[in-house]
Design a protein around this motif. Sequence first.
Motif, PDB file in Angstrom:
ATOM      1  N   ALA A  65     -40.805  21.743 -11.271  1.00 16.02           N
ATOM      2  CA  ALA A  65     -41.229  21.626 -12.481  1.00 16.02           C
ATOM      3  C   ALA A  65     -42.073  22.585 -12.933  1.00 16.02           C
ATOM      4  O   ALA A  65     -42.612  23.538 -12.138  1.00 16.02           O
ATOM      5  CB  ALA A  65     -41.936  20.086 -12.399  1.00 16.02           C
ATOM      6  N   LYS A  66     -42.512  22.696 -14.252  1.00 14.41           N
ATOM      7  CA  LYS A  66     -43.383  23.639 -14.897  1.00 14.41           C
ATOM      8  C   LYS A  66     -44.323  22.735 -15.632  1.00 14.41           C
ATOM      9  O   LYS A  66     -43.617  22.027 -16.499  1.00 14.41           O
ATOM     10  CB  LYS A  66     -42.480  24.580 -15.631  1.00 14.41           C
ATOM     11  N   LEU A  67     -45.417  23.321 -15.605  1.00 13.06           N
ATOM     12  CA  LEU A  67     -46.424  23.008 -16.490  1.00 13.06           C
ATOM     13  C   LEU A  67     -47.074  23.710 -17.557  1.00 13.06           C
ATOM     14  O   LEU A  67     -47.417  24.826 -17.255  1.00 13.06           O
ATOM     15  CB  LEU A  67     -47.852  22.476 -15.734  1.00 13.06           C
ATOM     16  N   LEU A  68     -46.551  23.700 -18.858  1.00 14.33           N
ATOM     17  CA  LEU A  68     -46.872  24.541 -19.978  1.00 14.33           C
ATOM     18  C   LEU A  68     -48.234  24.150 -20.651  1.00 14.33           C
ATOM     19  O   LEU A  68     -48.257  22.984 -21.497  1.00 14.33           O
ATOM     20  CB  LEU A  68     -45.709  24.572 -20.777  1.00 14.33           C
ATOM     21  N   ILE A  69     -48.921  24.904 -20.724  1.00 18.53           N
ATOM     22  CA  ILE A  69     -50.253  24.761 -21.657  1.00 18.53           C
ATOM     23  C   ILE A  69     -50.066  25.687 -22.779  1.00 18.53           C
ATOM     24  O   ILE A  69     -50.134  27.062 -22.548  1.00 18.53           O
ATOM     25  CB  ILE A  69     -51.549  24.806 -20.809  1.00 18.53           C
TER      26      ILE A  69
END
Length: 127
Positions: A65-69
């Motif tokens: 998964a990727k967590l984008l801020i």
Amino acid sequence: LEVIIYRIKEINQMKQIHTANFQNSELDLHDSLLQDIEISYDRKNIIIFLIFPKSPPLRDSEKKAKLLIENISHFVISIEEPWGKGTYIVSEEIERCTNVQLKLIITLNSGDTLEITGMKISLTDIV
């Protein structure tokens, strides 16, 4: 600035958090492996690449998964390993900083922390 290109077959939106809904949102990143961090100063974005653990009945295998801020204004990371080596997430917390900004605090099993202040947080699967 190094540009990294990933080949993504399919992306499924899992969660999107912003100041209007963050109190009712939980990321639940516990025991996820922090694989890599990509920072774009120009776009003011940070992407944290994760591997979620296998945890029946929710997942029958590990999942990337990727967590984008987005629209970040502040980013601090410690890499001192006060509790020893480790890249697994122990906890995460989201706080409201202003009416338009959120602060995400991630603690790793090494004792290190990431503090990121931005406007929107999105968590997506990478299949």
